[in-house]
Scaffold this motif. Structure first.
Motif, short mmCIF file in Angstrom:
data_model
loop_
_atom_site.label_atom_id
_atom_site.label_comp_id
_atom_site.label_asym_id
_atom_site.label_seq_id
_atom_site.Cartn_x
_atom_site.Cartn_y
_atom_site.Cartn_z
N GLN A 25 0.80 -1.22 0.00
CA GLN A 25 0.00 0.00 0.00
C GLN A 25 0.84 1.28 0.00
O GLN A 25 0.54 2.21 -0.74
CB GLN A 25 -0.92 0.00 1.22
CG GLN A 25 -1.90 1.15 1.21
CD GLN A 25 -2.87 1.07 2.36
OE1 GLN A 25 -2.74 0.21 3.22
NE2 GLN A 25 -3.83 1.96 2.38
N TYR A 26 1.89 1.33 0.83
CA TYR A 26 2.61 2.58 1.01
C TYR A 26 3.98 2.63 0.36
O TYR A 26 4.46 3.71 0.00
CB TYR A 26 2.80 2.88 2.51
CG TYR A 26 1.51 3.14 3.23
CD1 TYR A 26 0.78 4.28 2.98
CD2 TYR A 26 1.03 2.25 4.17
CE1 TYR A 26 -0.41 4.54 3.66
CE2 TYR A 26 -0.15 2.49 4.85
CZ TYR A 26 -0.86 3.64 4.59
OH TYR A 26 -2.02 3.88 5.26
N GLN A 28 6.85 0.85 -2.42
CA GLN A 28 7.13 -0.07 -3.51
C GLN A 28 8.65 -0.17 -3.65
O GLN A 28 9.29 0.78 -4.11
CB GLN A 28 6.53 0.42 -4.83
CG GLN A 28 5.02 0.46 -4.87
CD GLN A 28 4.42 1.64 -4.14
OE1 GLN A 28 5.00 2.72 -4.13
NE2 GLN A 28 3.28 1.45 -3.50
#
Length: 125
Positions: A25-26, A28
């Motif tokens: 989600q936050y 990569q």
């Protein structure tokens, strides 16, 4: 030299945990191998040694005004900066938004804080 290597490995582990917990989600990551996290920990250490004192001195009024919570903002900025610089070398990560950087810096800070007690305990023995 031994203490430096242990701290470098602990920092790499802290970044690995932060990326693993916040990955889909936050954050990569650019790559998932351990060597990239060791390089990222080295980049983070250099950024902390050079940029952090400057930000703390310039942000001193803000830190005093917020009763020390301004340090969290500085840690967040340094976490995101380490990810960006590492990304330029192919070993970092991309952070999506303030909360990803904030949570990542909080995880790394907590792991490094707890590991300090174990490293100091090893040094005393």
């Amino acid at each position: 030299m031994k203490r430096f290597i242990v701290r470098l490995l602990v920092t790499a582990l802290a970044f690995y945990v932060a990326v693993a917990l916040l990955s889909p989600q936050y954050i990569q990551p650019s790559s998932d191998n351990w060597l990239s996290f060791i390089w990222l920990a080295l980049i983070f250490g250099i950024i902390n040694a050079i940029v952090r004192p400057i930000l703390v001195v310039l942000g001193c009024p803000f830190i005093i005004l917020t009763l020390g919570l301004g340090i969290l903002v500085i840690n967040t900025a340094l976490f995101a900066l380490a990810g960006w610089v590492g990304n330029q070398f192919g070993v970092g990560f991309t952070v999506s938004g303030f909360w990803g950087a904030f949570l990542g810096s909080l995880i790394v800070s907590l792991i490094l804080f707890v590991s300090q007690f174990f490293i100091e305990d090893m040094r005393k023995k």
